[in-house]
Design an enzyme around this catalytic site. Structure first.
Site, PDB file in Angstrom:
ATOM      1  N   ASP A  32       0.779  -1.094  -0.015  1.00 11.06           N
ATOM      2  CA  ASP A  32      -0.170   0.184   0.196  1.00 11.06           C
ATOM      3  C   ASP A  32       0.932   1.609  -0.007  1.00 11.06           C
ATOM      4  O   ASP A  32       0.699   2.463   0.639  1.00 11.06           O
ATOM      5  CB  ASP A  32      -0.618  -0.208   1.253  1.00 11.06           C
ATOM      6  CG  ASP A  32      -1.987   0.615   0.919  1.00 11.06           C
ATOM      7  OD1 ASP A  32      -2.825   0.955   0.135  1.00 11.06           O
ATOM      8  OD2 ASP A  32      -3.068   0.810   1.837  1.00 11.06           O
ATOM      9  N   SER A  40      -2.593   5.359  -8.696  1.00  9.92           N
ATOM     10  CA  SER A  40      -3.951   4.583  -9.087  1.00  9.92           C
ATOM     11  C   SER A  40      -5.146   5.560  -9.035  1.00  9.92           C
ATOM     12  O   SER A  40      -6.159   5.552  -9.899  1.00  9.92           O
ATOM     13  CB  SER A  40      -4.294   3.161  -7.393  1.00  9.92           C
ATOM     14  OG  SER A  40      -5.372   2.727  -8.144  1.00  9.92           O
ATOM     15  N   LYS A  64      -7.771   5.233   6.670  1.00  6.48           N
ATOM     16  CA  LYS A  64      -6.937   4.585   5.265  1.00  6.48           C
ATOM     17  C   LYS A  64      -5.203   4.974   6.232  1.00  6.48           C
ATOM     18  O   LYS A  64      -4.187   5.048   6.073  1.00  6.48           O
ATOM     19  CB  LYS A  64      -7.217   4.333   4.287  1.00  6.48           C
ATOM     20  CG  LYS A  64      -7.615   3.869   3.773  1.00  6.48           C
ATOM     21  CD  LYS A  64      -7.429   2.985   2.149  1.00  6.48           C
ATOM     22  CE  LYS A  64      -8.328   2.430   1.333  1.00  6.48           C
ATOM     23  NZ  LYS A  64      -9.690   3.165   1.131  1.00  6.48           N
TER      24      LYS A  64
END
Length: 279
Positions: A32, A40, A64
């Site tokens: 990640d 992305s 996140k």
């Protein structure tokens, strides 16, 4: 009838097929990297032809992005890459300490959104505030709108009913769904373990419970939050209600809740985490 707006879910548009492949490899491996995240997100927006982009980074212990310094680094990376790509890009850092609004799941979230648009007295105020802040920043993409004025313009559009009228026009243009969608009929409530105030909410766990209950595929499935950060509760009082459309999903969601607990921490008022940044 051009409404100059549409509501779309881009999750299945295959806008950036290479990215879809990368994601399928990275997810199971737990890769990640921030650079990967930026690539992305921006690849999809560029593929869709975006020229102006507002990125929202929620920060919180179970978001996140967990820390303010991470959010600031991510913002810098977004701005740097956006600049190189010639994108007009803004990044807003928001409160990710708890889910926004009350509902997690399509019917419940749609209800929250419509309550805000209808200026309903019971509309979730955090959703209203966040929407106005983000809309304000989008309005400020217009060179004729002075920085800082966007919020007031957005608030006026919402309070006057113009936002609701536009939403309804877009819904009509795209084809209104006339069947009434209700929250799933099979439900259970998570009760508070003790008296106190809500001092933390585990976003990840609640999202998992909602998913296992059938959201977003079963439209009425999800979690309806009855208490939010700082709210006083008494032992046994419901914190949230889980909705499912099918008995099997209900059983799995309930089992997860029994195994992991409610995801709510109850404590003293001074234990509620402060916002990382004052907005």
């Amino acid at each position: 009838h051009h409404q100059r707006g549409c509501l779309a879910w881009g999750g299945t548009a295959r806008l950036a097929p290479v990215d879809d492949v990368l994601i399928s490899v990275e997810r199971p491996l737990g890769i990640d990297a921030p650079s990967q995240l930026v690539a992305s997100i921006l690849s999809k927006k560029l593929a869709a032809g975006s020229t102006h982009l507002l990125i929202d980074i929620p920060v919180g212990a179970t978001a996140k992005v967990r820390h303010m310094r991470e959010a600031l680094q991510l913002r810098k990376l977004f701005e740097f890459v956006g600049d190189r790509l010639g994108l007009h890009l803004e990044v807003v850092i928001t409160d990710g300490r708890q889910p926004v609004g009350r509902g997690i799941g399509p019917v419940l979230e749609a209800r929250d959104v419509m309550q805000v648009l209808e200026n309903h007295p019971g509309a979730p105020s955090d959703l209203r505030q966040k929407a106005l802040r983000l809309a304000g920043r989008v309005l400020e993409f217009d060179p004729d709108v002075r920085g800082g004025n966007g919020y007031a313009i957005a608030r006026d559009i919402l309070d006057s009913g113009r936002a609701l009228a536009k939403m309804n026009a877009i819904i009509e243009a795209q084809g209104r769904n006339h069947e009434e969608r209700k929250p799933g009929p099979i439900t259970f409530e998570a009760g508070a373990e003790r008296d106190g105030v809500v001092t933390a909410i585990d976003n990840f766990l609640l999202a998992r419970i909602a998913r296992i209950a059938g959201a977003p595929m079963d439209k009425g499935a999800g979690v309806d939050l009855l208490k939010k950060l700082g709210d006083p509760v008494q032992k046994g009082e419901p914190l949230y209600r889980v909705h499912a459309e099918f008995q099997a999903d209900f059983k799995f969601a309930r089992a997860l809740y029994e195994e992991r607990g409610s995801g709510y921490r109850i404590g003293a008022p001074d234990q509620v985490p402060k916002l990382y940044v004052e907005f």
